[in-house]
Motif scaffolding. Structure first.
Motif, short mmCIF file in Angstrom:
data_model
loop_
_atom_site.label_atom_id
_atom_site.label_comp_id
_atom_site.label_asym_id
_atom_site.label_seq_id
_atom_site.Cartn_x
_atom_site.Cartn_y
_atom_site.Cartn_z
N PRO A 1 35.38 17.63 40.16
CA PRO A 1 34.80 17.95 41.47
C PRO A 1 33.28 18.11 41.36
O PRO A 1 32.76 18.67 40.39
CB PRO A 1 35.47 19.27 41.86
N GLU B 1 32.87 18.66 48.94
CA GLU B 1 34.03 17.83 49.27
C GLU B 1 33.63 16.38 49.49
O GLU B 1 34.29 15.44 49.01
CB GLU B 1 34.74 18.38 50.51
N THR C 1 32.62 14.74 46.22
CA THR C 1 33.78 14.59 45.35
C THR C 1 34.66 13.43 45.82
O THR C 1 35.15 12.62 45.01
CB THR C 1 34.59 15.89 45.32
#
Length: 798
Positions: A312, A283, A286
């Motif tokens: 991603p 996360e 990304t």
């Protein structure tokens, strides 16, 4: 009255043997059935009925929890089992897994007769779980399980085997041959545990029972297990001793399973931790990539709404999982038909099982049925071990299995002779007479039959390698294991004829770079009418080729085998003959060269001619030689010393003297008699013949020198090297003196020639000195010019 009492006693005894209590309870102690029968007989004699006796027994059976005492003999036997019977406590897992395998075999056989047995579950497996925190090991199976009565009958009595009883009931069925026949395997658990709990459930009983006992305890307890979590089977929980915590490590249990139970026919599952990795979205990375993309878009004047979402960013995350993992994936190849196994499978099995990295040269896979039954796979390694010096030490190359359960690899000496100790393989048999701990193999007819089969198959396998078209394969085998085959010719008289064609030697008919030859090839090349195979033992091939023993043989076209290894001579001597041809050592007396009548007559004539010389040499040498004779075996050498028919040869005498633990007295006793043979055609012998009548000291010294030189040429050791050297030096001095006397004129000329340079040098020095004096005188007189002095003359120029 007596008859009625006996009938009552017999009835109570049968009841005690078949009832749940198994014995009458007297003061809280389980008495033996014969004591219970006697007590019942007394009760019957006093008027008590059999019904009352049954009531007392039933009341004893319902007490909970119940405590049972081991019998006195059993108590002592338990101590022996735990402390003396097993020498290696690692085998506890093998014994418990074998018992679990038996339980699975039983339920499978029972299900063949009644499919209702599988209603409690169809999965047949063994599960093992270790807990480091609790310091326990749990072995669980889904086998037949035990009832309360079976717990008392099997775990309460040493050496009473449930498997043996089951086999008796199934004796008509050939596939009912199970593993745990001794009834003591369970008690190996006390080698590593100070407390053992057994939870078990049988289809024949609606309750689950719990058996518990401790190491060193004199009793055990049985009660109904409230957990009731086993559909069918047995769970054994070992509470490990403080010095056995290593067995709570799954890695240790895995190695024991691989060593002993790898080929059990049922899956063995071990609870292990595994590390797994998976790809998940990062996360943070990304979001950072998305922010950079938006920043770039703004710099280019694009609207944020027009910025596409970035791909991603993934990352690898590892986590541990606990799961059941099967430990015995490998299948035993030896139980399969040889026709269904490929070479690749044999090679893979050999490399994996014996930790080898080169494919085997040969494989023998066979099943024996009849009086005894066993399966085996034997391998010839592709190369010798690196520690070749220890190759004849105790080997551990034959792995013994009983119904696919590994027993030991220390029975090589019982199953294989030492000359085949390099053979590796497996033997699986249920007929072997093992002791109760399965650590000792008893000698009997079964062992001898198995050994005979293994030896025969091994020799056949080696013969197959020797008969292949690619001769390099057997050459590689011989380089690594040739000494073992020679040892077999010495040790194994029964198989000597089968081993003889496998031997290889250097030969006078085969160049050194072309390799070795076999006895069969020698026979094919032999001269017509030749009745013997000739050989010579020596340190090296070059030494054998230069030996005086082979001079006449090679010149006449006979082939001679060169034995260049210490074991060769003993191996050949034990054979005596090959394909009807006698093996003859050419360094021995009475060598038969298949001479013609003309050659024999010439030898007889030379013997008469040199009769005086041979008698004189025998007189000079005395006890050093047995006799002196004329021979036809020599062409270039004047004389040779040969050994008698019995006793050590020169080569063997040298080898035995070099032994670390050699005995000088036995060496003197085994030393063969020495015989001196003369070459009547040699100039030295001809010359010596004319000096015999003189009886001079010079003639005696020459005889001694001739004898010692012949000893050295034949490979013998001379008794006094110092005396031999002194004779050589004396001979050299005499030769020098003779040369000096015969060349007297030449010596004077040489002396004059050597004196001339010194005289010339002296006159040159005088001239130089005189010239120096003239110069000084002229200088004093102040002469205007003086002639230069003459330069000294080089003697070599003159």
């Amino acid at each position: 009255m007596v008859a009625s009492v006996l009938r009552a006693a017999s009835a109570v005894a049968r009841m005690a043997a078949s009832s749940p209590c198994k014995a009458a309870v007297v003061r809280g102690v389980v008495a033996r059935p014969r004591f219970a029968a006697a007590a019942a007989a007394r009760s019957a004699a006093s008027g008590q009925s059999l019904r009352q006796a049954r009531t007392v027994c039933a009341a004893a059976a319902t007490a909970e929890p119940e405590t049972f005492q081991y019998q006195a003999e059993v108590d002592r036997l338990m101590d022996l089992i735990v402390n003396s019977l097993y020498s290696n406590r690692d085998v506890f897992l093998r014994e418990l897994v074998s018992n679990a395998s038996d339980a699975l075999d039983k339920i499978r056989l029972m299900a063949l007769q009644d499919s209702e047995e599988y209603k409690s579950g169809t999965d047949l497996e063994i599960r093992i779980r270790a807990d480091k925190e609790a310091n326990t090991v749990v072995i669980e199976d889904t086998g037949v399980g035990m009832t309360r009565e079976e717990l008392i009958g099997t775990l309460g009595t040493i050496a009473k085997s449930g498997t043996a009883k089951f086999m008796e009931a199934m004796k008509e069925k050939k596939d009912a041959n199970l593993i745990g026949q001794f009834g003591v395997g369970f008690y190996s658990a006390f080698l590593v545990a100070d407390k053992v709990s057994v939870s078990t459930k049988s289809n024949k009983d609606g309750s689950q029972w719990l058996w518990e006992s401790a190491a060193g305890a004199h009793s055990y307890t049985i009660k109904e297990d409230a957990a009731a979590d086993i559909p069918r089977g047995t769970r054994i929980t070992l509470h490990l001793k403080p010095d056995a915590t290593e067995f709570s490590d799954p890695a240790k249990l895995e190695s024991l399973i691989k060593q002993y139970s790898e080929f059990i026919s049922f899956p063995i599952k071990l609870w292990v931790k595994t590390t797994k990795s998976e790809q998940v979205v990062d996360e943070e990375a990304t979001a950072k990539a998305q922010a950079e993309a938006e920043e770039k878009a703004r710099a280019e004047g694009k609207e944020e709404a027009a910025v596409d979402a970035v791909q991603p960013v993934m990352k690898s995350v590892t986590h541990e999982e606990e799961q059941w993992r099967v430990q015995n994936d490998n299948k035993p190849l030896w139980v399969r038909s040889p026709k269904s196994v490929s070479k690749e499978e044999y090679d893979a099995f050999f490399k994996t099982t014996f930790r080898e990295f080169i494919e085997p040269l040969g494989v023998a896979h066979f099943n024996v049925e009849g009086t005894i039954e066993f399966s085996s796979m034997l391998f010839v390694p592709g190369m010798a071990p690196f520690d070749q010096d220890r190759s004849l030490a105790k080997s551990r190359n034959i792995r013994l299995y009983v119904k696919r359960v590994f027993i030991s690899d220390e029975f090589d000496e019982d199953l294989m002779p030492r000359y085949l100790s390099f053979i590796k393989g497996v033997v699986d048999s249920s007929d072997l007479p093992l002791n109760v701990s399965r650590e000792i193999l008893q000698e009997n007819r079964v062992v001898r039959l198995i050994r005979r089969q293994l030896v025969k198959r091994s020799i056949d396998m080696i013969s197959d390698i020797a008969g292949r078209e690619d001769k390099k394969e057997y050459a590689a085998f011989w380089e690594s294991f040739g000494k073992f085959i020679k040892l077999g010719c010495i040790d194994d008289a029964d198989n000597r004829k089968s081993l003889a064609p496998l031997l290889r030697f250097s030969s006078s008919a085969i160049a050194a770079e072309k390799g070795l030859t076999s006895l069969s090839e020698y026979v094919e090349r032999k001269k017509e009418g030749q009745t013997q195979i000739y050989y010579l033992a020596a340190d090296t091939r070059a030494g054998a080729e230069a030996s005086p023993y082979v001079e006449s043989l090679v010149s006449k076209g006979y082939e001679v085998l060169y034995l260049t290894e210490p074991i060769d001579e003993v191996a050949v001597q034990t054979m005596e003959e090959f394909e009807g041809l006698k093996l003859v050592d050419v360094s021995r007396e009475d060598l038969n060269l298949d001479d013609s009548e003309e050659d024999k007559a010439a030898l007889q004539s030379a013997t008469e001619e040199f009769k005086g010389l041979t008698a004189y040499i025998k007189k000079v040498l005395g006890d050093k030689v047995e006799k002196v004779s004329v021979t036809s075996r020599l062409t270039d050498s004047p004389a040779v010393v040969v050994a008698s028919k019995f006793g050590w040869s020169a080569n063997m005498e040298r080898i035995m003297r070099a032994q670390t633990m050699g005995d000088a007295r036995s060496a003197e006793y085994m030393r063969g008699r020495r015989i001196m043979e003369l070459n009547p055609q040699h100039p030295i012998i001809q010359s010596l013949k004319g000096k015999v009548e003189l009886e001079s000291r010079e003639a005696k010294e020459q005889v001694q020198l001739l004898y010692e030189a012949a000893l050295l040429a034949g490979g013998f050791m001379i008794e006094s090297p110092k005396d031999f050297a002194a004779r050589i030096y004396q001979m050299m001095e005499q030769q020098q003196q003779q040369q000096g006397g015969s060349n007297g004129g030449d010596g004077a000329a040489a002396a004059a020639a050597s004196a001339a340079p010194a005289a010339k040098k002296a006159s040159a020095g005088g001239a130089k000195k005189a010239a120096g004096g003239s110069k000084k005188a002229a200088a004093k007189k102040a002469a205007p010019a003086a002639e230069p002095a003459a330069e000294p003359v080089d003697p070599e120029v003159l």
